[in-house]
Scaffold this motif. Structure first.
Motif, short mmCIF file in Angstrom:
data_model
loop_
_atom_site.label_atom_id
_atom_site.label_comp_id
_atom_site.label_asym_id
_atom_site.label_seq_id
_atom_site.Cartn_x
_atom_site.Cartn_y
_atom_site.Cartn_z
N LEU A 44 -6.36 -0.48 3.60
CA LEU A 44 -6.02 0.38 2.46
C LEU A 44 -5.15 1.54 2.89
O LEU A 44 -4.27 1.98 2.15
CB LEU A 44 -7.29 0.92 1.79
CG LEU A 44 -8.05 -0.04 0.90
CD1 LEU A 44 -9.21 0.69 0.20
CD2 LEU A 44 -7.17 -0.72 -0.12
N VAL A 47 -1.46 0.98 2.51
CA VAL A 47 -0.91 0.82 1.17
C VAL A 47 -0.24 2.14 0.78
O VAL A 47 -0.86 3.20 0.87
CB VAL A 47 -2.01 0.42 0.16
CG1 VAL A 47 -1.45 0.36 -1.25
CG2 VAL A 47 -2.63 -0.92 0.55
N ILE A 52 -4.84 4.74 -3.88
CA ILE A 52 -5.40 3.52 -3.27
C ILE A 52 -5.75 3.77 -1.81
O ILE A 52 -6.86 3.46 -1.37
CB ILE A 52 -4.41 2.34 -3.41
CG1 ILE A 52 -4.27 1.95 -4.89
CG2 ILE A 52 -4.86 1.15 -2.57
CD1 ILE A 52 -3.16 0.95 -5.17
N SER A 53 -4.81 4.31 -1.04
CA SER A 53 -5.03 4.49 0.39
C SER A 53 -6.15 5.48 0.71
O SER A 53 -6.79 5.38 1.74
CB SER A 53 -3.74 4.89 1.11
OG SER A 53 -3.30 6.15 0.66
N CYS A 61 -8.99 -3.77 0.73
CA CYS A 61 -7.82 -3.98 1.57
C CYS A 61 -6.64 -4.37 0.69
O CYS A 61 -6.78 -4.56 -0.52
CB CYS A 61 -8.09 -5.06 2.62
SG CYS A 61 -8.47 -6.68 1.93
N GLY A 62 -5.50 -4.48 1.31
CA GLY A 62 -4.30 -4.94 0.62
C GLY A 62 -3.86 -6.26 1.22
O GLY A 62 -4.24 -6.61 2.34
N THR A 148 -3.72 -5.16 -4.02
CA THR A 148 -4.89 -4.44 -3.53
C THR A 148 -6.15 -5.05 -4.14
O THR A 148 -6.18 -5.33 -5.34
CB THR A 148 -4.81 -2.95 -3.92
OG1 THR A 148 -3.61 -2.40 -3.39
CG2 THR A 148 -6.00 -2.18 -3.38
N ALA A 150 -10.10 -4.03 -4.33
CA ALA A 150 -11.04 -2.93 -4.04
C ALA A 150 -12.35 -3.15 -4.77
O ALA A 150 -12.38 -3.66 -5.90
CB ALA A 150 -10.44 -1.59 -4.47
#
Length: 187
Positions: A44, A47, A52-53, A61-62, A148, A150
């Protein structure tokens, strides 16, 4: 007709709704979220979106996709869709909430280049096609197409572990295909 055209034609042949890709078939376990797209896994933190990060949407994760088709990574209910067709939320029977977000700032595309095949409250099996997105159109608009995944209620779970692994690495990152284990959820 070349190999790529043959593969595309087989993926997009009708299997229900006109233009919808055929479902993917893979084994599922209740505590696993599977890869919804084929591509290279990134953390993440890699990204390029602050929300998101930072983990604002939860742990996950991406995936840098190699194909523009998103499949249901779990069996459950569609809890959220967006009119821009770039976001899908799912809720598993045990209450785990999964968010799938296609691209960075792709909301600005106003749905152009995205086709969604499900609606809120639909019950879907893992492997059901959810979204098709045009990777070239996203790139031409100046956006990234990272997908992404999550767990939005990860703070109420014991743990969420990235379990993606592969004998094939791209730039040191594991390559996953649709249906490969991605996130293990411990309730």
């Amino acid at each position: 007709m070349g190999l790529i055209d043959t593969i595309k034609r087989s993926l997009f042949s009708s299997g229900g709704e006109a233009g919808a890709p055929k479902p993917a078939v893979f084994h599922v376990d209740d505590d696993m979220v599977y890869a919804p797209v084929t591509g290279a896994v990134v953390s993440l933190g890699e990204v390029h979106d602050e929300a998101i990060s930072s983990g604002f949407f939860g742990e996950g994760c991406g995936i840098l996709p190699s194909v523009g088709i998103v499949y249901a990574p779990v069996t459950g209910r569609i809890s959220v869709t967006a009119v821009t067709n770039h976001v899908i939320g799912m809720t598993l029977p045990g209450g785990v909430e999964v968010l799938i977000h296609v691209g960075i700032d792709t909301v600005r595309m106003e749905g152009k280049g995205f086709t969604r095949f499900v609606e809120a409250n639909d019950e879907v099996a893992a492997g059901t096609p959810l979204i098709v997105f045009d990777r070239d159109r996203i790139a031409a608009a100046g956006y990234e197409d990272v997908v992404t995944v999550a767990i939005t209620n990860s703070d109420s779970l014991r743990s969420v572990k990235n379990v993606s692994s592969s004998g094939t690495l791209i730039g040191g990152r594991p390559l996953v295909k649709v249906g490969d284990p991605l996130l293990q959820v411990e309730r």
